[in-house]
Design a protein around this motif. Structure first.
Motif, PDB file in Angstrom:
ATOM      1  N   ARG A  63      44.657  36.320  47.566  1.00  0.00           N
ATOM      2  CA  ARG A  63      44.682  37.372  48.283  1.00  0.00           C
ATOM      3  C   ARG A  63      46.091  37.934  48.705  1.00  0.00           C
ATOM      4  NH1 ARG A  63      41.129  37.229  52.902  1.00  0.00           N
ATOM      5  NH2 ARG A  63      39.565  38.314  51.819  1.00  0.00           N
ATOM      6  N   ILE A  64      46.519  39.115  48.212  1.00  0.00           N
ATOM      7  CA  ILE A  64      47.801  39.667  48.205  1.00  0.00           C
ATOM      8  C   ILE A  64      48.081  39.712  49.918  1.00  0.00           C
ATOM      9  CG2 ILE A  64      48.256  40.356  46.035  1.00  0.00           C
ATOM     10  CD1 ILE A  64      48.042  43.090  47.312  1.00  0.00           C
ATOM     11  N   ARG A  65      49.431  39.591  50.328  1.00  0.00           N
ATOM     12  CA  ARG A  65      49.908  39.775  51.418  1.00  0.00           C
ATOM     13  C   ARG A  65      51.182  40.824  51.289  1.00  0.00           C
ATOM     14  NH1 ARG A  65      45.874  39.234  54.135  1.00  0.00           N
ATOM     15  NH2 ARG A  65      45.113  36.984  54.596  1.00  0.00           N
ATOM     16  N   LYS A  66      51.164  42.090  51.798  1.00  0.00           N
ATOM     17  CA  LYS A  66      52.322  43.091  51.491  1.00  0.00           C
ATOM     18  C   LYS A  66      53.523  42.894  52.277  1.00  0.00           C
ATOM     19  CE  LYS A  66      48.956  46.801  50.275  1.00  0.00           C
ATOM     20  NZ  LYS A  66      48.604  48.177  50.621  1.00  0.00           N
ATOM     21  N   GLN A  67      54.162  41.758  51.863  1.00  0.00           N
ATOM     22  CA  GLN A  67      55.332  41.371  52.756  1.00  0.00           C
ATOM     23  C   GLN A  67      55.930  40.149  51.419  1.00  0.00           C
ATOM     24  OE1 GLN A  67      53.752  39.915  56.335  1.00  0.00           O
ATOM     25  NE2 GLN A  67      54.315  37.762  56.067  1.00  0.00           N
ATOM     26  N   CYS A  94      40.045  43.372  39.956  1.00  0.00           N
ATOM     27  CA  CYS A  94      41.037  42.834  40.445  1.00  0.00           C
ATOM     28  C   CYS A  94      42.304  42.527  39.671  1.00  0.00           C
ATOM     29  CB  CYS A  94      40.647  41.515  41.218  1.00  0.00           C
ATOM     30  SG  CYS A  94      40.030  40.252  40.010  1.00  0.00           S
ATOM     31  N   ASP A  95      42.134  42.824  38.191  1.00  0.00           N
ATOM     32  CA  ASP A  95      43.407  42.736  37.394  1.00  0.00           C
ATOM     33  C   ASP A  95      44.371  43.685  37.481  1.00  0.00           C
ATOM     34  OD1 ASP A  95      44.449  41.523  35.070  1.00  0.00           O
ATOM     35  OD2 ASP A  95      43.421  43.000  33.840  1.00  0.00           O
ATOM     36  N   CYS A 109      44.574  47.296  47.762  1.00  0.00           N
ATOM     37  CA  CYS A 109      43.719  46.911  48.951  1.00  0.00           C
ATOM     38  C   CYS A 109      42.804  47.962  49.263  1.00  0.00           C
ATOM     39  CB  CYS A 109      44.421  46.405  50.448  1.00  0.00           C
ATOM     40  SG  CYS A 109      45.779  45.040  49.906  1.00  0.00           S
ATOM     41  N   GLY A 110      42.729  48.944  48.500  1.00  0.00           N
ATOM     42  CA  GLY A 110      41.744  50.002  48.794  1.00  0.00           C
ATOM     43  C   GLY A 110      41.155  49.923  47.488  1.00  0.00           C
ATOM     44  N   GLY A 115      39.816  44.682  49.109  1.00  0.00           N
ATOM     45  CA  GLY A 115      39.873  43.248  49.748  1.00  0.00           C
ATOM     46  C   GLY A 115      41.217  42.714  49.286  1.00  0.00           C
ATOM     47  N   CYS A 116      42.257  43.346  48.822  1.00  0.00           N
ATOM     48  CA  CYS A 116      43.538  42.613  48.680  1.00  0.00           C
ATOM     49  C   CYS A 116      43.400  41.416  47.636  1.00  0.00           C
ATOM     50  CB  CYS A 116      44.264  42.099  49.606  1.00  0.00           C
ATOM     51  SG  CYS A 116      44.620  43.466  50.794  1.00  0.00           S
ATOM     52  N   PHE A 117      42.052  41.345  46.755  1.00  0.00           N
ATOM     53  CA  PHE A 117      42.258  40.203  45.680  1.00  0.00           C
ATOM     54  C   PHE A 117      43.002  40.629  44.697  1.00  0.00           C
ATOM     55  CE2 PHE A 117      39.247  38.753  48.732  1.00  0.00           C
ATOM     56  CZ  PHE A 117      39.357  37.204  48.794  1.00  0.00           C
ATOM     57  N   TYR A 118      43.482  39.858  43.946  1.00  0.00           N
ATOM     58  CA  TYR A 118      44.440  39.771  42.956  1.00  0.00           C
ATOM     59  C   TYR A 118      44.243  38.955  41.669  1.00  0.00           C
ATOM     60  CZ  TYR A 118      48.857  40.590  40.018  1.00  0.00           C
ATOM     61  OH  TYR A 118      49.560  40.302  38.970  1.00  0.00           O
ATOM     62  N   CYS A 119      43.793  39.070  40.624  1.00  0.00           N
ATOM     63  CA  CYS A 119      43.357  38.167  39.702  1.00  0.00           C
ATOM     64  C   CYS A 119      43.791  38.652  38.274  1.00  0.00           C
ATOM     65  CB  CYS A 119      41.937  37.880  39.448  1.00  0.00           C
ATOM     66  SG  CYS A 119      41.002  39.337  39.109  1.00  0.00           S
TER      67      CYS A 119
END
Length: 133
Positions: A63-67, A94-95, A109-110, A115-119
């Motif tokens: 899950r990404i955090r925008k910071q 999520c790719d 995240c939209g 869900g901010c999931f990054y794969c």
């Protein structure tokens, strides 16, 4: 007495918990992306991938955090250490490559990376990072 037991418990828990840092790249990347792991099982899995002891679940997901994180200053985001896993296959939604995510972080995240999931399907673990400051 209870206070001493509680202090001892926290000391043992702190010693048992390990933190490790790893790096990966995606297709078209020049800069490595550094992420932090705090789960012993996931740390072992990452080390096994790097040593060649396994090739199962070789891709990084989280899950990404925008910071920016201090250990990953070249990117405007980082992965939440508690939400990082490894995978063999994942859904396409999520790719993205690292450069694409960095360029479109405001959209993440939209509809882009729900869900901010990054794969990143092309993620390739490159090394364990020992010199984290």
């Amino acid at each position: 007495m209870y206070k001493q037991i509680l202090v001892l418990f926290f000391l043992v828990a702190a010693v048992a918990a390990e933190t490790a840092y790893f790096a990966f790249k995606t297709h078209g990347t020049t800069d490595e992306f550094v992420f932090k792991l705090t789960d012993d099982k996931r740390i072992k899995h990452a080390r096994d991938l790097l040593s060649g002891a396994t090739d199962d679940e070789p891709y990084v997901m989280g899950r990404i955090r925008k910071q920016t994180a201090s250990y990953n200053p070249k990117y405007s985001f980082h992965l939440d250490p508690e939400a990082i896993t490894f995978f063999n296959m994942a859904i396409e939604v999520c790719d993205a490559t690292l450069p694409y995510l960095e360029e479109h972080l405001d959209e993440a995240c939209g509809a882009f990376l729900p869900g901010c999931f990054y794969c990143p399907w092309t993620s390739k673990l490159t090394r364990e990072v020992k010199d984290v400051q």
